[in-house]
Design an enzyme around this catalytic site. Structure first.
Site, PDB file in Angstrom:
ATOM      1  CG  HIS A 216     -27.764  27.182  44.093  1.00  0.00           C
ATOM      2  ND1 HIS A 216     -26.604  27.797  44.440  1.00  0.00           N
ATOM      3  CD2 HIS A 216     -27.636  25.892  44.441  1.00  0.00           C
ATOM      4  CE1 HIS A 216     -25.784  26.899  44.970  1.00  0.00           C
ATOM      5  NE2 HIS A 216     -26.385  25.733  44.992  1.00  0.00           N
TER       6      HIS A 216
HETATM    7  N1  UDP Z   1     -21.540  26.767  37.749  1.00  0.00           N
HETATM    8  C1  UDP Z   1     -21.677  26.696  36.369  1.00  0.00           C
HETATM    9  N2  UDP Z   1     -22.666  27.418  35.767  1.00  0.00           N
HETATM   10  C2  UDP Z   1     -23.524  28.221  36.460  1.00  0.00           C
HETATM   11  C3  UDP Z   1     -23.370  28.305  37.864  1.00  0.00           C
HETATM   12  C4  UDP Z   1     -22.380  27.554  38.485  1.00  0.00           C
HETATM   13  O1  UDP Z   1     -20.906  25.993  35.706  1.00  0.00           O
HETATM   14  O2  UDP Z   1     -24.399  28.828  35.844  1.00  0.00           O
HETATM   15  C5  UDP Z   1     -20.476  25.970  38.392  1.00  0.00           C
HETATM   16  C6  UDP Z   1     -19.556  26.744  39.270  1.00  0.00           C
HETATM   17  O3  UDP Z   1     -18.518  27.327  38.521  1.00  0.00           O
HETATM   18  C7  UDP Z   1     -19.058  25.672  40.219  1.00  0.00           C
HETATM   19  C8  UDP Z   1     -20.259  24.781  40.381  1.00  0.00           C
HETATM   20  O4  UDP Z   1     -21.111  25.048  39.270  1.00  0.00           O
HETATM   21  O5  UDP Z   1     -18.011  24.924  39.643  1.00  0.00           O
HETATM   22  C9  UDP Z   1     -20.974  25.102  41.672  1.00  0.00           C
HETATM   23  O6  UDP Z   1     -22.207  24.460  41.689  1.00  0.00           O
HETATM   24  P1  UDP Z   1     -23.429  24.992  42.558  1.00  0.00           P
HETATM   25  O7  UDP Z   1     -23.291  26.444  42.803  1.00  0.00           O
HETATM   26  O8  UDP Z   1     -24.661  24.513  41.874  1.00  0.00           O
HETATM   27  O9  UDP Z   1     -23.330  24.126  43.899  1.00  0.00           O
HETATM   28  P2  UDP Z   1     -22.549  24.294  45.279  1.00  0.00           P
HETATM   29  O10 UDP Z   1     -21.098  24.509  44.974  1.00  0.00           O
HETATM   30  O11 UDP Z   1     -23.179  25.410  46.031  1.00  0.00           O
HETATM   31  O12 UDP Z   1     -22.774  22.988  45.957  1.00  0.00           O
END
Ligand code: UDP
Length: 365
Positions: A216
């Site tokens: 993403h």
């Molecule tokens: N997550 C979720 N469903 C999904 C994808 C990710 O619940 O389909 C959760 C994941 O387990 C983690 C969080 O979203 O707890 C991470 O968010 P994201 O990847 O959007 O952002 P980043 O961590 O890269 O800032």
């Protein structure tokens, strides 16, 4: 009694806030703190926002902003304006922001301009890639904050290199608190059977090893060549792949005529409990998400990171995470030669980061 105004707006922030918001309302802390929650509206879809409030019992927001702009400047400006109005009306004792999104930066700016003490949870993370919007947001937020709660020792050292040494505490990672708490809930409720995942994935997850993948980051989705290369890599994996697809990635794939092969089981974004379940049952995790890299580590799953660098350097140094960028050979070779490192140090604390933060905040004058 101190009033905390918490600013959240994006998926990873709901996960982090679930920990602190639950603690604040617990018997031990509710006499010290009152929390007001402001949702900026950065993520608003059911499967990027609402499902987290439902599954993780996050209290309904006291203030709901609606952002209509999608560009960084317009979006941040709208949030800043909305947050400032709420702060002027309610004058909380402190503002709490999480992570590194535009909601984080808007909350930080609004608090700092009104001289309301600012607390940053997940402070000190650095990729040292200034082009990343997340890096811009976290550096600026750290420099505006009065209290900086770091998930790791590395984060404390990063701040020291920028001359930030006051108001800093290494408390551990609230995402570990969440992972442990909800793993226990999953275990208690047997929720794995009720998630409906079985109907979405056309193979037996208990018997068939699979890669759990997410993509993403703007750096991967917004450049058509990089996105095409990542899709090509995933299409060449010999194992089944389960991929809850972020709407931005889905749209960019459509725009560029990119499709996954049949062994890639594309899902809508899933709730936290389903994601946890998918992580627990996977053979290996492949991601460009910061949070998911760590969750792989918490669960002792090997991780392949589809980026050239990571903020979570400990996971790489300890051998649990491989930085592969969009290098097909590296991804495929890593998958072929998977082995688990012998040791698994507890870089991210003991699952009590939330308690430690509240303890520190409760003792402030
Ligand atoms: N997550 C979720 N469903 C999904 C994808 C990710 O619940 O389909 C959760 C994941 O387990 C983690 C969080 O979203 O707890 C991470 O968010 P994201 O990847 O959007 O952002 P980043 O961590 O890269 O800032």
């Amino acid at each position: 009694m101190k009033t905390i105004l918490t600013v959240i707006g994006a998926r990873p922030q709901f996960v982090k806030a679930s920990v602190i918001s639950r603690l604040i309302r617990s018997e031990s802390w509710s006499k010290h703190f009152r929390e007001l929650i402001l949702h900026t509206g950065q993520h608003y879809d059911d499967n990027l926002s609402e499902v987290f409030f439902r599954q993780m019992a996050i209290p309904r927001p006291d203030f709901q902003l609606r952002v209509t702009e999608s560009g960084h400047g317009g979006m941040t400006a709208q949030m800043l304006d909305g947050i400032e109005k709420v702060l002027l009306n309610h004058r909380p004792d402190m503002v709490l922001v999480y992570g590194d999104t535009n909601s984080t930066l808007a909350g930080a700016l609004a608090a700092a301009k009104l001289q309301i003490p600012l607390v940053h949870v997940e402070a000190g993370l650095r990729s040292y890639d200034k082009k990343m919007p997340e890096e811009q947001n976290r550096v600026l937020t750290d420099h505006l904050s009065d209290w900086l709660f770091c998930p790791t020792k590395t984060a404390v050292d990063n701040l020291a290199r920028e001359g930030l040494t006051r108001g800093i505490a290494a408390v551990g990672d609230v995402m570990l608190d969440a992972s442990l708490y909800y793993r226990h809930q999953l275990h208690l409720s047997g929720l794995a059977d009720a998630t409906g995942l079985a109907t979405l994935i056309p193979f037996n997850t208990a018997e068939t090893p699979y890669v759990l993948a997410t993509i993403h980051r703007a750096g991967n989705t917004d450049n058509p060549d990089i996105l095409a290369q990542l899709v090509h890599i995933i299409n060449n994996i010999s194992m089944d792949v389960v991929l809850p697809l972020h709407p931005r990635t889905k749209q960019k794939m459509l725009d560029n005529g990119l499709f996954f092969q049949k062994h890639v089981h594309q899902l809508e974004p899933v709730g936290y409990l389903e994601m946890l379940w998918l992580e627990m049952n996977s053979k290996v995790i492949m991601t460009d998400s910061g949070g998911v890299q760590k969750e792989a580590y918490f669960l002792q799953k090997p991780c392949i990171t589809l980026r050239e660098e990571t903020e979570w350097t400990e996971t790489v140094e300890s051998g649990w995470n491989t930085l592969a960028g969009c290098n097909k050979d590296k991804v495929l070779q890593t998958l072929e030669n998977l082995s688990l490192p012998a040791s698994h140090p507890d870089f991210y604390g003991d699952g009590k980061a939330g308690q430690k933060m509240l303890h520190i905040l409760s003792e402030l004058e």
